[in-house]
Design a protein around this motif. Structure first.
Motif, PDB file in Angstrom:
ATOM      1  N   ALA A 120       0.837  -1.206   0.000  1.00  0.00           N
ATOM      2  CA  ALA A 120       0.000   0.000   0.000  1.00  0.00           C
ATOM      3  C   ALA A 120       0.869   1.252   0.000  1.00  0.00           C
ATOM      4  CB  ALA A 120      -0.929  -0.001   1.210  1.00  0.00           C
ATOM      5  N   ARG A 121       1.948   1.261   0.780  1.00  0.00           N
ATOM      6  CA  ARG A 121       2.847   2.421   0.801  1.00  0.00           C
ATOM      7  C   ARG A 121       3.511   2.613  -0.554  1.00  0.00           C
ATOM      8  NH1 ARG A 121       4.493  -0.124   5.780  1.00  0.00           N
ATOM      9  NH2 ARG A 121       3.188   0.747   7.421  1.00  0.00           N
ATOM     10  N   SER A 122       3.912   1.522  -1.167  1.00  0.00           N
ATOM     11  CA  SER A 122       4.513   1.602  -2.505  1.00  0.00           C
ATOM     12  C   SER A 122       3.516   2.151  -3.509  1.00  0.00           C
ATOM     13  CB  SER A 122       4.995   0.219  -2.962  1.00  0.00           C
ATOM     14  OG  SER A 122       6.045  -0.227  -2.166  1.00  0.00           O
ATOM     15  N   GLY A 127       1.673   7.025  -6.776  1.00  0.00           N
ATOM     16  CA  GLY A 127       0.470   7.733  -7.198  1.00  0.00           C
ATOM     17  C   GLY A 127      -0.798   6.899  -7.154  1.00  0.00           C
ATOM     18  N   GLY A 128      -0.725   5.670  -6.684  1.00  0.00           N
ATOM     19  CA  GLY A 128      -1.905   4.815  -6.612  1.00  0.00           C
ATOM     20  C   GLY A 128      -2.696   5.052  -5.342  1.00  0.00           C
ATOM     21  N   THR A 129      -3.589   4.114  -5.059  1.00  0.00           N
ATOM     22  CA  THR A 129      -4.384   4.198  -3.836  1.00  0.00           C
ATOM     23  C   THR A 129      -4.086   2.979  -2.967  1.00  0.00           C
ATOM     24  OG1 THR A 129      -6.247   2.960  -4.732  1.00  0.00           O
ATOM     25  CG2 THR A 129      -6.256   5.347  -5.073  1.00  0.00           C
ATOM     26  N   ASP A 130      -4.542   3.056  -1.757  1.00  0.00           N
ATOM     27  CA  ASP A 130      -4.361   1.931  -0.829  1.00  0.00           C
ATOM     28  C   ASP A 130      -5.694   1.534  -0.208  1.00  0.00           C
ATOM     29  OD1 ASP A 130      -4.800   4.071   0.850  1.00  0.00           O
ATOM     30  OD2 ASP A 130      -3.349   3.409   2.343  1.00  0.00           O
ATOM     31  N   THR A 131      -6.764   1.616  -0.965  1.00  0.00           N
ATOM     32  CA  THR A 131      -8.091   1.446  -0.385  1.00  0.00           C
ATOM     33  C   THR A 131      -8.817   0.207  -0.857  1.00  0.00           C
ATOM     34  OG1 THR A 131      -9.009   2.859  -2.102  1.00  0.00           O
ATOM     35  CG2 THR A 131      -8.437   3.903   0.005  1.00  0.00           C
ATOM     36  N   ASP A 132      -8.133  -0.930  -0.928  1.00  0.00           N
ATOM     37  CA  ASP A 132      -8.887  -2.153  -1.191  1.00  0.00           C
ATOM     38  C   ASP A 132      -8.585  -3.155  -0.091  1.00  0.00           C
ATOM     39  OD1 ASP A 132      -6.859  -4.056  -1.698  1.00  0.00           O
ATOM     40  OD2 ASP A 132      -6.694  -3.468  -3.780  1.00  0.00           O
ATOM     41  N   SER A 133      -9.295  -4.230  -0.118  1.00  0.00           N
ATOM     42  CA  SER A 133      -9.147  -5.251   0.907  1.00  0.00           C
ATOM     43  C   SER A 133      -8.849  -6.581   0.218  1.00  0.00           C
ATOM     44  CB  SER A 133     -10.437  -5.347   1.720  1.00  0.00           C
ATOM     45  OG  SER A 133     -10.328  -6.350   2.697  1.00  0.00           O
TER      46      SER A 133
END
Length: 154
Positions: A120-122, A127-133
């Protein structure tokens, strides 16, 4: 259950009382009175023994009372967290009751979540997101098979 109930109420009440600023002030005042009384007792062994014994007894008893209160609070918090996991669509039910797992299994989950955090940090750095599960691991739980990853609305 009645015997346990009175002790729970007693330990909660005493732990709450012990954590108040007024209790701390009283404890400091007792130590100051003890220290001031030193010259009256010629700083004798008995004078020193009074404070040592008193603090040892109080500390010994408070450990058990506070531990009882903390155990109940922790158990209640775990149940609440389990309910949140259970109720959230897309959450992994394999994470329910994790506190009961052995260290090896906890380590496996911890490593997987550390990996997810790094991914998620990468993604954020690029420029991406970290909002999935994402799935933890298809072999970890039959509950997760066939579920689609949850996408947040951000």
């Amino acid at each position: 259950m009645t015997n346990n109930n009175w002790f729970s109420k007693f330990s909660t009440g005493l732990s709450t009382m012990a954590g108040k600023p007024a209790t701390f002030v009283i404890a400091v005042a007792l130590v100051v009175v003890w220290a001031i009384s030193g010259p009256m007792f010629h700083f004798s062994d008995t004078w020193q023994l009074v404070i040592n014994t008193s603090t040892t007894i109080v500390t010994f008893l408070m450990v058990f009372l506070i531990q009882n209160t903390q155990n109940r609070d922790t158990a209640a918090m775990q149940i609440k967290l389990d309910e949140l996991i259970r109720a959230l669509d897309g959450a992994h039910n394999a994470l329910l009751d994790l506190e009961e797992l052995n260290e090896k299994d906890l380590g496996r989950f911890r490593r997987r979540y550390e990996q997810l955090a790094e991914e998620a940090r990468s993604a954020l750095r690029s420029g991406g997101t970290d909002t999935d599960s994402p799935f933890i691991d298809q072999s970890d739980s039959d509950d997760d098979k066939g579920r689609k990853p949850r996408k947040d609305a951000h």
